[in-house]
Motif scaffolding. Structure first.
Motif, PDB file in Angstrom:
ATOM      1  N   UNK A 130     -29.083  18.239  61.725  1.00 49.85           N
ATOM      2  CA  UNK A 130     -28.809  17.069  60.886  1.00 49.85           C
ATOM      3  C   UNK A 130     -30.146  16.538  60.392  1.00 49.85           C
ATOM      4  N   UNK A 131     -30.259  16.315  59.093  1.00 44.32           N
ATOM      5  CA  UNK A 131     -31.470  15.737  58.514  1.00 44.32           C
ATOM      6  C   UNK A 131     -31.100  14.471  57.760  1.00 44.32           C
ATOM      7  N   UNK A 132     -31.993  13.507  57.770  1.00 47.14           N
ATOM      8  CA  UNK A 132     -31.820  12.282  56.982  1.00 47.14           C
ATOM      9  C   UNK A 132     -33.188  11.882  56.458  1.00 47.14           C
ATOM     10  N   UNK A 133     -33.388  12.070  55.177  1.00 46.85           N
ATOM     11  CA  UNK A 133     -34.704  11.910  54.560  1.00 46.85           C
ATOM     12  C   UNK A 133     -34.722  10.656  53.673  1.00 46.85           C
ATOM     13  N   UNK A 134     -35.603   9.737  54.006  1.00 47.42           N
ATOM     14  CA  UNK A 134     -35.822   8.523  53.212  1.00 47.42           C
ATOM     15  C   UNK A 134     -34.544   7.699  53.030  1.00 47.42           C
ATOM     16  N   UNK A 135     -33.789   7.551  54.104  1.00 47.67           N
ATOM     17  CA  UNK A 135     -32.550   6.793  54.049  1.00 47.67           C
ATOM     18  C   UNK A 135     -32.539   5.685  55.098  1.00 47.67           C
ATOM     19  N   UNK A 136     -32.803   6.039  56.350  1.00 46.64           N
ATOM     20  CA  UNK A 136     -32.634   5.077  57.432  1.00 46.64           C
ATOM     21  C   UNK A 136     -33.547   3.874  57.294  1.00 46.64           C
ATOM     22  N   UNK A 137     -34.745   4.054  56.721  1.00 41.60           N
ATOM     23  CA  UNK A 137     -35.615   2.887  56.582  1.00 41.60           C
ATOM     24  C   UNK A 137     -35.209   1.983  55.414  1.00 41.60           C
ATOM     25  N   UNK A 138     -34.157   2.363  54.690  1.00 38.17           N
ATOM     26  CA  UNK A 138     -33.599   1.477  53.677  1.00 38.17           C
ATOM     27  C   UNK A 138     -32.376   0.707  54.196  1.00 38.17           C
ATOM     28  N   UNK A 139     -31.990   0.928  55.438  1.00 38.46           N
ATOM     29  CA  UNK A 139     -30.897   0.165  56.034  1.00 38.46           C
ATOM     30  C   UNK A 139     -31.504  -1.037  56.740  1.00 38.46           C
ATOM     31  N   UNK A 140     -31.305  -2.204  56.175  1.00 45.20           N
ATOM     32  CA  UNK A 140     -31.987  -3.395  56.666  1.00 45.20           C
ATOM     33  C   UNK A 140     -31.281  -4.045  57.850  1.00 45.20           C
ATOM     34  N   UNK A 141     -29.973  -3.886  57.936  1.00 48.03           N
ATOM     35  CA  UNK A 141     -29.218  -4.493  59.032  1.00 48.03           C
ATOM     36  C   UNK A 141     -29.382  -3.651  60.296  1.00 48.03           C
ATOM     37  N   UNK A 142     -29.942  -4.255  61.339  1.00 42.92           N
ATOM     38  CA  UNK A 142     -30.264  -3.502  62.545  1.00 42.92           C
ATOM     39  C   UNK A 142     -29.046  -2.857  63.189  1.00 42.92           C
ATOM     40  N   UNK A 143     -27.913  -3.565  63.204  1.00 42.32           N
ATOM     41  CA  UNK A 143     -26.743  -2.991  63.858  1.00 42.32           C
ATOM     42  C   UNK A 143     -26.218  -1.787  63.089  1.00 42.32           C
ATOM     43  N   UNK A 144     -26.273  -1.828  61.756  1.00 42.49           N
ATOM     44  CA  UNK A 144     -25.835  -0.688  60.947  1.00 42.49           C
ATOM     45  C   UNK A 144     -26.815   0.464  61.108  1.00 42.49           C
ATOM     46  N   UNK A 145     -28.131   0.142  61.122  1.00 48.82           N
ATOM     47  CA  UNK A 145     -29.137   1.181  61.339  1.00 48.82           C
ATOM     48  C   UNK A 145     -28.918   1.882  62.684  1.00 48.82           C
ATOM     49  N   UNK A 146     -28.732   1.101  63.751  1.00 46.35           N
ATOM     50  CA  UNK A 146     -28.552   1.687  65.080  1.00 46.35           C
ATOM     51  C   UNK A 146     -27.287   2.532  65.141  1.00 46.35           C
ATOM     52  N   UNK A 147     -26.192   2.046  64.552  1.00 50.74           N
ATOM     53  CA  UNK A 147     -24.948   2.811  64.547  1.00 50.74           C
ATOM     54  C   UNK A 147     -25.106   4.108  63.753  1.00 50.74           C
ATOM     55  N   UNK A 148     -25.908   4.061  62.689  1.00 50.28           N
ATOM     56  CA  UNK A 148     -26.153   5.259  61.877  1.00 50.28           C
ATOM     57  C   UNK A 148     -26.947   6.297  62.659  1.00 50.28           C
ATOM     58  N   UNK A 149     -27.996   5.866  63.341  1.00 47.13           N
ATOM     59  CA  UNK A 149     -28.805   6.790  64.138  1.00 47.13           C
ATOM     60  C   UNK A 149     -27.952   7.431  65.232  1.00 47.13           C
ATOM     61  N   UNK A 150     -27.183   6.612  65.934  1.00 51.53           N
ATOM     62  CA  UNK A 150     -26.354   7.143  67.020  1.00 51.53           C
ATOM     63  C   UNK A 150     -25.314   8.121  66.491  1.00 51.53           C
ATOM     64  N   UNK A 151     -24.689   7.786  65.343  1.00 49.48           N
ATOM     65  CA  UNK A 151     -23.675   8.684  64.806  1.00 49.48           C
ATOM     66  C   UNK A 151     -24.282  10.003  64.350  1.00 49.48           C
ATOM     67  N   UNK A 152     -25.435   9.944  63.699  1.00 45.88           N
ATOM     68  CA  UNK A 152     -26.097  11.187  63.297  1.00 45.88           C
ATOM     69  C   UNK A 152     -26.395  12.053  64.513  1.00 45.88           C
TER      70      UNK A 152
END
Length: 220
Positions: A130-152
């Motif tokens: 799984x790759x995610x390039x130049x996306x996660x640092x554009x998610x400003x809401x911490x809870x959404x960012x954390x849920x995204x990292x965990x789901x990936x």
């Protein structure tokens, strides 16, 4: 740059990027806004090389890898990864970007696209990479960012690999109202319980861009 105190909420961020994809050329929309199209094409080529170097050790000609490009934008990276024989899914929230993806899709069907947030994608199978390039640092809401990292992470098979683009920092850094880099330990803390180890940080080493690729391997 620091935040003005009005960071984009997730719905605002989705709308922002959809509008940006309508406005800008695809290499520019998916690269560094401070570069022109030529420089972004150079940066993207460099990043493909870095990624293939990281992914290629997993590949066998008789068994193509299944890869997820999380936050694929207009699909430039999805198509490049597919050109090496891999089967690549690209997901993004932008309907505008996905229209471009489908218009430019490869005739061999090795790149497929779907509309989804990173924290919501739930296919019936796992990925080798799984790759995610130049996306996660554009998610400003911490809870959404954390849920995204965990789901990936949960989408990566045992002994698979997760590659995330960000800066390699000891503390979070806000670059503006639509970009914040999280400290390395925050990624590690989220992913370690699911059997991931941080294997490397591979910098882009391109001009003044100090971002790069965090590499996590799933050991169980």
């Amino acid at each position: 740059m620091t935040s003005s105190g009005n960071p984009l909420a997730i719905d605002q961020s989705i709308a922002f990027w959809d509008a940006r994809h309508q406005k800008l050329a695809h290499t520019y929309a998916g690269g560094d806004i401070s570069y022109d199209d030529t420089a972004n094409a150079m940066l993207n080529a460099l990043r493909v090389g870095r990624l293939i170097d990281l992914i290629g050790t997993f590949s066998r000609p008789a068994a193509p890898l299944r890869i997820l490009d999380g936050g694929c934008g207009t699909g430039w990276l999805t198509r490049e990864l597919a050109s090496f024989g891999h089967q690549v899914d690209g997901i993004d929230t932008s309907a505008q970007a996905l229209a471009t993806c489908r218009a430019q899709a490869r005739p061999d069907g090795r790149d497929r696209y779907a509309q989804s947030r990173l924290d919501a994608w739930a296919p019936s199978y796992l990925y080798d990479v799984v790759v995610s390039v130049d996306v996660l640092f554009h998610i400003m809401e911490d809870d959404v960012w954390a849920a995204s990292v965990r789901n990936l992470g949960m989408l990566v098979r045992s002994r698979g690999r997760l590659v995330i683009a960000d800066h390699d920092l000891d503390a979070d850094h806000h670059w503006g109202d639509y970009q914040v880099s999280r400290a390395r330990h925050r990624y590690v803390d989220l992913l370690a319980p699911d059997g991931f180890v941080h294997s490397a940080f591979v910098p882009y080493a391109f001009r003044e861009n100090h971002a790069g690729l965090h590499v996590f391997d799933r050991t169980s």
